[in-house]
Design a protein around this motif. Structure first.
Motif, PDB file in Angstrom:
ATOM      1  N   GLY A   1      15.910 -34.127 -14.820  1.00  0.00           N
ATOM      2  CA  GLY A   1      17.290 -34.176 -14.382  1.00  0.00           C
ATOM      3  C   GLY A   1      17.894 -32.784 -14.402  1.00  0.00           C
ATOM      4  O   GLY A   1      17.169 -31.774 -14.419  1.00  0.00           O
TER       5      GLY A   1
ATOM      6  N   HIS B   1      24.927 -35.344 -12.741  1.00  0.00           N
ATOM      7  CA  HIS B   1      23.698 -36.109 -12.838  1.00  0.00           C
ATOM      8  C   HIS B   1      22.942 -36.022 -11.520  1.00  0.00           C
ATOM      9  O   HIS B   1      23.534 -36.043 -10.442  1.00  0.00           O
ATOM     10  CB  HIS B   1      23.972 -37.577 -13.201  1.00  0.00           C
TER      11      HIS B   1
ATOM     12  N   VAL C   1      17.511 -38.209 -14.012  1.00  0.00           N
ATOM     13  CA  VAL C   1      18.492 -38.639 -15.004  1.00  0.00           C
ATOM     14  C   VAL C   1      19.834 -38.825 -14.302  1.00  0.00           C
ATOM     15  O   VAL C   1      20.566 -37.859 -14.071  1.00  0.00           O
ATOM     16  CB  VAL C   1      18.640 -37.626 -16.154  1.00  0.00           C
TER      17      VAL C   1
ATOM     18  N   SER D   1      16.611 -43.063 -15.330  1.00  0.00           N
ATOM     19  CA  SER D   1      16.900 -42.698 -16.716  1.00  0.00           C
ATOM     20  C   SER D   1      15.595 -42.276 -17.371  1.00  0.00           C
ATOM     21  O   SER D   1      14.510 -42.729 -16.966  1.00  0.00           O
ATOM     22  CB  SER D   1      17.504 -43.899 -17.456  1.00  0.00           C
TER      23      SER D   1
ATOM     24  N   GLN E   1      14.047 -39.523 -17.243  1.00  0.00           N
ATOM     25  CA  GLN E   1      13.223 -38.659 -16.388  1.00  0.00           C
ATOM     26  C   GLN E   1      12.054 -39.424 -15.759  1.00  0.00           C
ATOM     27  O   GLN E   1      10.938 -38.925 -15.665  1.00  0.00           O
ATOM     28  CB  GLN E   1      12.708 -37.437 -17.184  1.00  0.00           C
TER      29      GLN E   1
END
Length: 467
Positions: free
Chosen positions: A90, A98, A102, A135, A137
């Motif tokens: 991310g 964001h 991520v 989420s 990675q």
């Protein structure tokens, strides 16, 4: 995973049982044979000759289509996801926001599928828009979003449960911050062969929007949904018209509100039992509460295309209507003629090769001398229904309509049929949005290019809503 053993390819089932290729093929052949027998019972119940050339292979074609269309029962969404998760970083800690692996929203739009409706066993089409917020990675290969949706599409379904199952499977497999699903579903309408028998106005499709969300999408008012719908703004989707989880009226399928025609009479228990056996062969439980009435509803649909009573009703109104409509108001000159057209006459029919509906519109043109009244539109609609409500193929339907009209208007007629075939979307080719046009030309239309071209150009460019 499978492996090559001494006796051939073996595959390990989810419960740990090893099934050889020979055993698997035998089970598939057994199920196919069982379905073929059940289809023969249905055809016999419709009064058809199962040895007739046009339908002699129909049991096999139907069995193959149903097995192909419900293969999702033997597929695992978990395996699809587990083999396609990739690391993706991310934003670094110095940046606010964001993106990437991520928190960056990922959407795949406009995925076309079909599924079999659990209420009537007819195919329905849906367009799927699927998104998730990565989420940890982790990101999923984009094609796998489509493959997971297809696993659940290839089962007997209803829209809300379908959306929920796709959403749940992706959330469990990816473990993202959230998953969002929106489905645009369309189902053919069930024509009323009694009250609207000669009515050219009818509803073609039933449409509904459903959604499902997990994680950050569980709250329908979450900001995540704003981003999701913002990326769907050009898809004609109105957020306020989307059904959220648990809000869908369970009567979305037209079969649940369709009347049983008094012309059909009592539904054959043998035909109902045959459909129940098909459900079992496909891996379903006919006693599941959502499926208890499905066999009867499926038989009711098929019986709409039983010819005997419809033929009798139409035969009387048809010829009397034609006799009344061709009244001579003066002396007629054979050379003093003009083309008269009736466009967009709706029809319903049933493909005799796959026992699946096709529907669309019929355009009719014919030469008529000045001094004659044209054939009444209701009469032409009667002719269309006369040949439509049977087990048919479109080419034959077109020819029969033309040949019926021809003798009463001097032999000069052109007929164009435009149709959407559910067998084109519910079998291996899955040609969504395709439609078929057929033409029959008799008499002067066969040689008069100018007249033929003028008629074809008079047909509206958008004549019917195609699935």
């Amino acid at each position: 995973m499978g492996h090559l053993g001494e006796s051939g390819f073996n595959c390990e089932l989810e419960n740990g049982v090893i099934m050889s290729c020979e055993e698997e093929c035998f089970e598939e052949e057994t199920n196919t044979a069982s379905i073929q027998y059940a289809v023969k019972v249905l055809l016999a119940g419709l009064g058809e000759d199962i040895k007739r050339e046009g339908i002699i292979k129909t049991p096999l074609r139907v069995a193959k289509a149903l097995c192909e269309g419900t293969r999702g029962y033997t597929q695992s969404a978990k395996e699809i996801v587990e083999g396609a998760l990739f690391p993706e970083a991310g934003l670094d800690n110095t940046k606010v926001g964001h993106a990437g692996g991520v928190g960056g929203l990922v959407i795949v739009r406009d995925l076309d599928f079909y599924s079999y409706c659990e209420s009537c066993m007819l195919p329905f089409h849906f367009k799927c828009h699927v998104g998730y917020v990565p989420s940890g990675q982790r990101v999923l290969g984009l094609s796998k979003l489509s493959r997971v949706a297809n696993v659940f599409a290839k089962r007997l379904q209803e829209p809300q449960r379908l959306a929920n199952e796709v959403c749940s499977a992706l959330h469990q497999g990816i473990q993202p911050a959230g998953v969002a699903i929106v489905l645009q579903c369309t189902h053919i309408h069930f024509p009323d062969t009694e009250s609207n028998f000669l009515d050219s106005k009818h509803e073609g499709l039933v449409e509904i929007l459903v959604s499902s969300g997990s994680g950050g999408f569980e709250n329908k008012d979450a900001d995540m949904w704003g981003d999701f719908f913002g990326l769907l703004k050009f898809r004609g989707i109105d957020k306020d018209k989307v059904h959220v989880m648990g809000s869908l009226d369970q009567c979305w399928c037209p079969s649940l509100s369709s009347k049983v025609s008094s012309k059909i009479g009592e539904i054959s228990p043998m035909m109902v039992t045959a459909v129940s056996s098909i459900l079992k062969s496909l891996g379903e439980d006919p006693t599941r509460k959502e499926l208890v009435g499905t066999p009867s509803r499926f038989v009711n649909w098929q019986m709409k295309f039983q010819c005997s009573d419809i033929d009798m009703k139409l035969n009387g109104s048809l010829w009397s209507g034609i006799d009344d409509s061709l009244n001579t108001n003066g002396e007629v000159s054979f050379n003093d003629k003009e083309v008269h057209s009736e466009l967009n006459l709706p029809f319903w029919s049933q493909c005799e090769h796959h026992l699946l509906p096709f529907h669309g519109v019929v355009h009719i043109g014919y030469f008529i001398s000045k001094g004659f009244d044209p054939i009444g539109k209701s009469v032409l609609q009667s002719i269309v229904h006369f040949y439509g409500f049977k087990l048919q193929v479109q080419e034959r339907l077109t020819k029969q309509i033309a040949e019926t009209i021809s003798p009463v208007i001097g032999g000069n007629v052109i007929v164009v049929v435009e149709a959407s075939h559910t067998c084109m979307i519910s079998r291996g080719i899955e040609k969504f949005g395709s439609n078929t046009a057929t033409i029959a030309v008799l008499g002067r239309f066969a040689t008069d290019l100018a007249a033929r071209t003028a008629f074809l150009e008079s047909i509206p460019s958008v004549t019917y809503m195609i699935v």
